[in-house]
Design an enzyme around this catalytic site. Sequence first.
Site, PDB file in Angstrom:
ATOM      1  N   TYR A 141       0.825  -1.211   0.000  1.00  0.00           N
ATOM      2  CA  TYR A 141       0.000   0.000   0.000  1.00  0.00           C
ATOM      3  C   TYR A 141       0.859   1.262   0.000  1.00  0.00           C
ATOM      4  O   TYR A 141       0.461   2.286  -0.530  1.00  0.00           O
ATOM      5  CB  TYR A 141      -0.932   0.033   1.222  1.00  0.00           C
ATOM      6  CG  TYR A 141      -2.235  -0.696   1.026  1.00  0.00           C
ATOM      7  CD1 TYR A 141      -2.252  -2.051   0.728  1.00  0.00           C
ATOM      8  CD2 TYR A 141      -3.450  -0.028   1.141  1.00  0.00           C
ATOM      9  CE1 TYR A 141      -3.453  -2.722   0.561  1.00  0.00           C
ATOM     10  CE2 TYR A 141      -4.652  -0.688   0.969  1.00  0.00           C
ATOM     11  CZ  TYR A 141      -4.643  -2.037   0.680  1.00  0.00           C
ATOM     12  OH  TYR A 141      -5.839  -2.694   0.513  1.00  0.00           O
ATOM     13  N   ASP A 225      -2.549 -17.950   0.342  1.00  0.00           N
ATOM     14  CA  ASP A 225      -3.571 -18.530  -0.544  1.00  0.00           C
ATOM     15  C   ASP A 225      -4.277 -19.689   0.164  1.00  0.00           C
ATOM     16  O   ASP A 225      -5.500 -19.836   0.081  1.00  0.00           O
ATOM     17  CB  ASP A 225      -2.968 -18.962  -1.893  1.00  0.00           C
ATOM     18  CG  ASP A 225      -1.763 -19.876  -1.753  1.00  0.00           C
ATOM     19  OD1 ASP A 225      -1.173 -19.948  -0.648  1.00  0.00           O
ATOM     20  OD2 ASP A 225      -1.395 -20.528  -2.751  1.00  0.00           O
ATOM     21  N   ASP A 249      -6.357  -7.229   3.699  1.00  0.00           N
ATOM     22  CA  ASP A 249      -7.493  -6.611   3.009  1.00  0.00           C
ATOM     23  C   ASP A 249      -8.366  -7.693   2.384  1.00  0.00           C
ATOM     24  O   ASP A 249      -9.584  -7.717   2.551  1.00  0.00           O
ATOM     25  CB  ASP A 249      -6.963  -5.655   1.926  1.00  0.00           C
ATOM     26  CG  ASP A 249      -8.088  -4.955   1.190  1.00  0.00           C
ATOM     27  OD1 ASP A 249      -9.054  -4.531   1.845  1.00  0.00           O
ATOM     28  OD2 ASP A 249      -8.002  -4.843  -0.051  1.00  0.00           O
ATOM     29  N   ASP A 253     -12.209  -9.495   3.750  1.00  0.00           N
ATOM     30  CA  ASP A 253     -13.468  -9.522   2.992  1.00  0.00           C
ATOM     31  C   ASP A 253     -14.058 -10.935   2.983  1.00  0.00           C
ATOM     32  O   ASP A 253     -15.271 -11.117   3.074  1.00  0.00           O
ATOM     33  CB  ASP A 253     -13.256  -9.053   1.535  1.00  0.00           C
ATOM     34  CG  ASP A 253     -13.594  -7.572   1.351  1.00  0.00           C
ATOM     35  OD1 ASP A 253     -13.350  -6.789   2.296  1.00  0.00           O
ATOM     36  OD2 ASP A 253     -14.106  -7.196   0.269  1.00  0.00           O
TER      37      ASP A 253
HETATM   38  C1  IPM Z   1     -10.501  -1.556   3.528  1.00  0.00           C
HETATM   39  C2  IPM Z   1     -10.707  -0.895   2.193  1.00  0.00           C
HETATM   40  C3  IPM Z   1      -9.548   0.051   1.912  1.00  0.00           C
HETATM   41  C4  IPM Z   1      -8.275  -0.776   1.852  1.00  0.00           C
HETATM   42  C5  IPM Z   1      -9.719   0.913   0.658  1.00  0.00           C
HETATM   43  C6  IPM Z   1     -11.005   1.691   0.667  1.00  0.00           C
HETATM   44  C7  IPM Z   1      -8.549   1.815   0.437  1.00  0.00           C
HETATM   45  O1  IPM Z   1     -10.873  -1.837   1.199  1.00  0.00           O
HETATM   46  O2  IPM Z   1     -10.367  -0.851   4.536  1.00  0.00           O
HETATM   47  O3  IPM Z   1     -10.493  -2.791   3.576  1.00  0.00           O
HETATM   48  O4  IPM Z   1      -7.929  -1.324   0.799  1.00  0.00           O
HETATM   49  O5  IPM Z   1      -7.606  -0.867   2.877  1.00  0.00           O
HETATM   50 MN    MN Z   2     -10.959  -3.906   1.917  1.00  0.00          MN
END
Ligand code: IPM
Ligand code: MN
Length: 368
Positions: A141, A225, A249, A253
């Site tokens: 990042y 992975d 990240d 999710d």
């Molecule tokens: C998260 C989001 C952010 C990230 C984006 C919005 C920059 O996806 O907080 O997970 O990638 O960290």
């Molecule tokens: Mn995210």
Amino acid sequence: MATHKLLLLPGDGIGPEVMKEVEKLIGWFAKRGIGFETETDLVGGAAYDAHKVAISEDAMKLAQAADAVLFGAVGGPKWDGVPYAARPEAGLLRLRKDLGLFANLRPAICYPALADASTLKREVVEGLDILIVRELTGGVYFGEPKELVTLEDGSQRAVDTQLYTTGEIERITRVAFDLAKKRRNKVSSAEKSNVMKTGVLWRQVVSRIHKAEFADVQLEHVLADNAAMQLVKNPKQFDVLVTDNLFGDILSDIAAMLTGSLGMLPSAALGAEDPVTAKRKAMYEPVHGSAPDITGKGLANPLAMIGSFGMALRYSFGLIEEADLLDKAVTNVLASGTRTKDIATAGMNAASTTDMGDAIVKELNALS
Ligand code: IPM
Ligand code: MN
């Protein structure tokens, strides 16, 4: 005297809608003698529209001065064409970096009432309680060089740099182990040491800190992975999962969907403890984004934002009883069948964003 200074940054999309529900809770606590001093400012596309930057210097000053920042969401198609440095996400990344919020705690809890809302089978997710600890201020990042250049032949070349230092890995590792000790005493560390040098260093450092400082905690190394696969196959094998910025990240999710909906996952981003004041800089935000497709329709689930406020009570203000009370209210409201559309199952009446906030307030009243 302890201060309770909160900066609210609702941002874009559904951010302001879900933040409004947290404001109801702030009002509720104020009536019970726990007052928060709040300020509100712009971030993301909203800040761009007003100031042509993703966050203003004034808002950054407020963030530096606050005990905690509550962040909604940023971004949306409206700002697709803005200069890269001023894109809405840049506001979020600057807050994380400038406040030194290296430790991102993303708890994924599957409430009993929601086990059927997940796309995974009930038995796989029921009772799930895992904590992803994501490194938040390093890695790909922020690594330099980070550029997109046009070459002599007119084609382009893009570079992102994955970069970690010993110190960055050590401090996130300690956060993960400390938290595991208060939970089920197990840390899984995810990287790609089979392909990446940063993964090799990550594994070495985690192993060394484990041996020297946390030998009583169980540690396993897992390739990122494989961690993704294990998260959908058998997520309950995990307790604390520590990983880098990008893997964190992605894996968070996945973890979110195990809980039923991305609309359920709160997060805390914490800095280092100040040796003098023992305070940490902190920002709390839902893991979901700005959800432009449902913005303004009253469909957004405010529980990730509400849960983020609960994490602020717990981690920034030491209001443990109040945080527990809020968690209980959420559990009960879900158990009673109140569901926003994202977590409603067939045949259920979906509650609106404000209905859900009101239901939480009502339950708080009932519980106290
Ligand atoms: C998260 C989001 C952010 C990230 C984006 C919005 C920059 O996806 O907080 O997970 O990638 O960290
Ligand atoms: Mn995210």
